[in-house]
Design a protein around this motif. Structure first.
Motif, PDB file in Angstrom:
ATOM      1  N   ARG A  79     -36.029 -28.106  46.854  1.00  0.00           N
ATOM      2  CA  ARG A  79     -37.335 -27.508  46.601  1.00  0.00           C
ATOM      3  C   ARG A  79     -37.148 -25.997  46.451  1.00  0.00           C
ATOM      4  N   PRO A  80     -38.097 -25.304  45.850  1.00  0.00           N
ATOM      5  CA  PRO A  80     -37.959 -23.848  45.681  1.00  0.00           C
ATOM      6  C   PRO A  80     -37.749 -23.104  46.996  1.00  0.00           C
ATOM      7  N   GLN A  81     -38.279 -23.629  48.086  1.00  0.00           N
ATOM      8  CA  GLN A  81     -38.119 -22.944  49.381  1.00  0.00           C
ATOM      9  C   GLN A  81     -36.747 -23.189  50.018  1.00  0.00           C
ATOM     10  N   ASP A  82     -35.955 -24.119  49.450  1.00  0.00           N
ATOM     11  CA  ASP A  82     -34.589 -24.349  49.939  1.00  0.00           C
ATOM     12  C   ASP A  82     -33.679 -23.297  49.318  1.00  0.00           C
ATOM     13  N   LYS A  83     -33.264 -22.320  50.093  1.00  0.00           N
ATOM     14  CA  LYS A  83     -32.576 -21.151  49.540  1.00  0.00           C
ATOM     15  C   LYS A  83     -31.055 -21.246  49.593  1.00  0.00           C
ATOM     16  N   PHE A  84     -30.516 -21.911  50.606  1.00  0.00           N
ATOM     17  CA  PHE A  84     -29.054 -21.957  50.708  1.00  0.00           C
ATOM     18  C   PHE A  84     -28.628 -23.126  51.598  1.00  0.00           C
ATOM     19  N   LEU A  85     -27.329 -23.453  51.505  1.00  0.00           N
ATOM     20  CA  LEU A  85     -26.724 -24.507  52.320  1.00  0.00           C
ATOM     21  C   LEU A  85     -25.500 -23.928  53.009  1.00  0.00           C
ATOM     22  N   VAL A  86     -25.365 -24.196  54.307  1.00  0.00           N
ATOM     23  CA  VAL A  86     -24.192 -23.760  55.066  1.00  0.00           C
ATOM     24  C   VAL A  86     -23.372 -24.994  55.436  1.00  0.00           C
ATOM     25  N   LEU A  87     -22.135 -25.042  54.964  1.00  0.00           N
ATOM     26  CA  LEU A  87     -21.166 -26.051  55.387  1.00  0.00           C
ATOM     27  C   LEU A  87     -20.174 -25.360  56.302  1.00  0.00           C
ATOM     28  N   ALA A  88     -19.947 -25.896  57.488  1.00  0.00           N
ATOM     29  CA  ALA A  88     -19.039 -25.216  58.418  1.00  0.00           C
ATOM     30  C   ALA A  88     -18.417 -26.206  59.384  1.00  0.00           C
ATOM     31  N   THR A  89     -17.180 -25.922  59.771  1.00  0.00           N
ATOM     32  CA  THR A  89     -16.509 -26.715  60.789  1.00  0.00           C
ATOM     33  C   THR A  89     -17.113 -26.386  62.151  1.00  0.00           C
ATOM     34  N   ASP A  90     -16.784 -27.205  63.151  1.00  0.00           N
ATOM     35  CA  ASP A  90     -17.465 -27.064  64.440  1.00  0.00           C
ATOM     36  C   ASP A  90     -17.115 -25.780  65.170  1.00  0.00           C
ATOM     37  N   GLY A  91     -16.102 -25.037  64.679  1.00  0.00           N
ATOM     38  CA  GLY A  91     -15.815 -23.748  65.297  1.00  0.00           C
ATOM     39  C   GLY A  91     -16.986 -22.789  65.219  1.00  0.00           C
ATOM     40  N   LEU A  92     -17.826 -22.931  64.185  1.00  0.00           N
ATOM     41  CA  LEU A  92     -19.024 -22.095  64.078  1.00  0.00           C
ATOM     42  C   LEU A  92     -20.131 -22.610  64.982  1.00  0.00           C
ATOM     43  N   TRP A  93     -20.375 -23.918  64.942  1.00  0.00           N
ATOM     44  CA  TRP A  93     -21.534 -24.472  65.659  1.00  0.00           C
ATOM     45  C   TRP A  93     -21.356 -24.435  67.173  1.00  0.00           C
ATOM     46  N   GLU A  94     -20.115 -24.289  67.640  1.00  0.00           N
ATOM     47  CA  GLU A  94     -19.892 -24.134  69.083  1.00  0.00           C
ATOM     48  C   GLU A  94     -20.365 -22.770  69.572  1.00  0.00           C
ATOM     49  N   THR A  95     -20.322 -21.789  68.696  1.00  0.00           N
ATOM     50  CA  THR A  95     -20.631 -20.418  69.114  1.00  0.00           C
ATOM     51  C   THR A  95     -22.044 -19.976  68.762  1.00  0.00           C
ATOM     52  N   MET A  96     -22.681 -20.660  67.792  1.00  0.00           N
ATOM     53  CA  MET A  96     -23.999 -20.221  67.345  1.00  0.00           C
ATOM     54  C   MET A  96     -24.945 -21.403  67.181  1.00  0.00           C
ATOM     55  N   HIS A  97     -26.209 -21.187  67.531  1.00  0.00           N
ATOM     56  CA  HIS A  97     -27.244 -22.196  67.327  1.00  0.00           C
ATOM     57  C   HIS A  97     -27.587 -22.256  65.841  1.00  0.00           C
ATOM     58  N   ARG A  98     -27.937 -23.427  65.378  1.00  0.00           N
ATOM     59  CA  ARG A  98     -28.199 -23.609  63.945  1.00  0.00           C
ATOM     60  C   ARG A  98     -29.314 -22.686  63.442  1.00  0.00           C
ATOM     61  N   GLN A  99     -30.336 -22.437  64.267  1.00  0.00           N
ATOM     62  CA  GLN A  99     -31.435 -21.578  63.847  1.00  0.00           C
ATOM     63  C   GLN A  99     -30.959 -20.137  63.668  1.00  0.00           C
ATOM     64  N   ASP A 100     -30.051 -19.695  64.545  1.00  0.00           N
ATOM     65  CA  ASP A 100     -29.499 -18.344  64.411  1.00  0.00           C
ATOM     66  C   ASP A 100     -28.628 -18.239  63.161  1.00  0.00           C
TER      67      ASP A 100
END
Length: 560
Positions: free
Chosen positions: A429-450
């Protein structure tokens, strides 16, 4: 005992030792060396506590000092004490020294962070971008040496669409490497129409040049194994020959193509290891690939159709901009681990009732493996007889590897592991601006909303500020002006990165308790030596895909 907080660890039985491997607060599993990090078994035996260089986090089993205990996690950074002088007749002069601190300068920090960054902008035609993808940024920050993560991005030339993926290896990088360079070919072939497959096969038969299938977008550091290219091509050709024979004349479904590609590649990895190769180097390579493992999170973007195929615990997160300008995170993947109750139920249904209690222990598959889906990892897929036959007939390097020789406990009804992905479809949709693909090394350190907020603010250049809180203290107008000036200076330096993935890694590693990047903290984290870096974080690999809202909106209007 290793108290490293890594996300994906494999516990491996080792020979008994007089050394107490467990703290009083942590019960020891019977005959298991618990929670081994993503490193080869040889590194465990080589870990020795040297004064001022090593730490008491991974003690060697050969050390028999009973007074040594594992160091609590909070004290991991404390240096080991020098050995005492046990000769009472030798007088030595004692010195009191202040520990020296070595911090990286901002240019040095930037040099490390930018070493693996890559950006790609989708070309325009006649001054217009007709793709729903504007481009993407990617980057990697190692913790393991060598890094066990991989990344891939390519444009499908014979079909519409773009493929992007992150791959997280464990027990070595061999499987992640193989999957990163092979999976997209399997997906592309799965999506090709019958006529194109026939053209490609006829070209091979007659010795003519092949139609290019993929246009790769790779960083110079992204490695391709030339030695195995012929073997990989032969396996891929066998796959498309079978697709030709099985042709039903129906249009290929993207979801089905993704699932088939994942499963077929994993099957080929297993088959190649069983058959072996007359070339000793290739024989060892295919065995390393099969006995190590890798998770994969892949996105296929074709117009407004976004498919995410995920196997393991890397993640895909959609960044959505709301009407008021704020950012929302929408998950387009599910973690395949013990935190996913559906995954636990799936595994239980695939095995006898008598194994229910042993299937998942300490949040790990058979008490050993963190992800419940992965490529490779034949230790959790082959029968015991097949494992023994392959190891005994394999090269000496494989036979000497402790990891390949042990049999998982309660191993009765393999396979316990699958590479079949879970596929989620989303219409952009037009409001979908970007997609983040990342290994769990990122998600361990940061919340998805951040994660989504930081990327969204970076891409738009709009930083939403919260009111300054002074904690009830009285401040003068001059002091408040100073606080606002300091904050403005921090904001102006926030957007210095030219790559969204680099910007996100900077926050993941350097964020302080206030959610802002602390250069001193960032410098310390990037200064950690190899043996310490993995104790504080995992490898981090990120791809940020930016969508073209105008094209997405136009596609939606055409549908209506």
């Amino acid at each position: 005992m290793c108290v490293c907080p890594g996300p994906r660890r494999i516990a491996i039985p080792v020979r008994s030792s007089r050394l107490p491997l467990f703290s009083d607060a942590m019960p020891a599993p019977t005959q298991l060396f618990p929670l081994i990090r993503n490193c080869e078994i040889g590194r465990i035996y080589s870990t020795v506590c040297h004064c001022h260089h090593k730490h008491l986090c991974c003690l060697s089993p050969h050390l028999a000092h009973n007074h040594l205990r594992c160091t609590p996690q909070k004290k991991l950074a404390a240096l080991c004490c020098p050995k005492e002088n046990f000769n009472p007749f030798i007088h030595t002069r004692s010195y009191v020294s202040t520990p020296q601190r070595f911090y990286l300068t901002p240019p040095q920090v930037n040099s490390i962070l930018k070493a693996n960054e890559y950006s790609f902008k989708v070309p325009e035609f006649d001054g217009k971008n007709v793709s729903s993808v504007l481009g993407f940024d990617s980057n990697q920050l190692p913790a393991n040496a060598p890094i066990e993560d991989r990344r891939s991005a390519a444009t499908c030339l014979q079909t519409r669409g773009m493929l992007l993926g992150v791959f997280d290896g464990h027990a070595g990088c061999a499987c992640a490497q193989a999957v990163s360079e092979r999976l997209f070919y399997y997906i592309a072939v799965s999506l090709l129409p019958h006529e194109t497959l026939l053209e490609i096969e006829n070209a091979v038969e007659s010795g003519r040049a092949l139609l290019p299938i993929l246009q790769w977008h790779k960083h110079p550091n992204d490695y391709f194994s030339k030695e195995a290219s012929k073997l990989y091509f032969n396996s891929l050709r066998t796959y498309w020959q079978e697709l030709i024979d099985l042709n039903s004349g129906e249009t290929t479904d993207v979801k089905e193509a993704l699932i088939n590609a994942f499963k077929r590649l994993d099957n080929d990895i297993s088959l190649e290891a069983q058959v072996g190769d007359p070339n000793s180097f290739l024989n060892y390579l295919v065995l390393r690939v099969a006995f190590s493992g890798a998770t994969a999170c892949v996105a296929h973007i074709d117009g407004v159709d976004l498919h995410v195929a995920n196997t393991g615990d890397s993640r895909a997160m959609l960044g959505v901009q709301e009407e008021d300008g704020s950012w929302s995170a929408v998950s387009l993947s599910c973690d395949h681990n013990a935190q996913n109750e559906n995954e636990i139920e799936r595994i239980k249904l695939e095995h006898p009732k008598s194994e229910e209690k042993s299937l998942v222990k300490q949040d790990r598959l058979l008490g050993l493996l963190m992800p419940f889906r992965a490529f490779g990892d034949v230790k959790f897929k082959w029968s015991i007889e097949l494992q023994k036959r392959v190891i005994e007939s394999g090269p000496d390097q494989l036979n000497d590897n402790e990891y390949t020789k042990f049999i998982p406990p309660n191993y009765h009804t393999p396979p316990y592991l699958t590479a079949e992905p879970e596929v989620i479809h989303h219409r952009l949709r037009p409001q979908d601006k970007f997609l983040v693909l990342a290994t769990d090394g990122l998600w361990e350190t940061m919340h998805r909303q951040d994660v989504v907020r930081i990327v969204g603010e970076y891409l738009t250049g709009v930083h939403h500020q919260q009111p300054i809180a002074v904690g009830g203290y009285k401040v003068t107008l001059g002091q408040m002006h100073g606080l606002l000036t300091e904050r403005r200076a921090r904001i102006s330096s926030v957007f210095e990165d030219q790559n969204a993935a680099t910007h996100l890694i900077r926050h993941a590693v350097g964020n302080n308790e206030f959610g802002t990047v602390d250069h001193e903290r960032l410098s310390k984290m990037l200064s950690l030596p190899e043996e310490l870096a993995r104790m504080y974080r995992d490898d981090i690999t990120i791809i940020v895909v930016q969508f073209n809202s105008h094209v997405v909106g136009a596609c939606q209007n055409e549908e209506f």
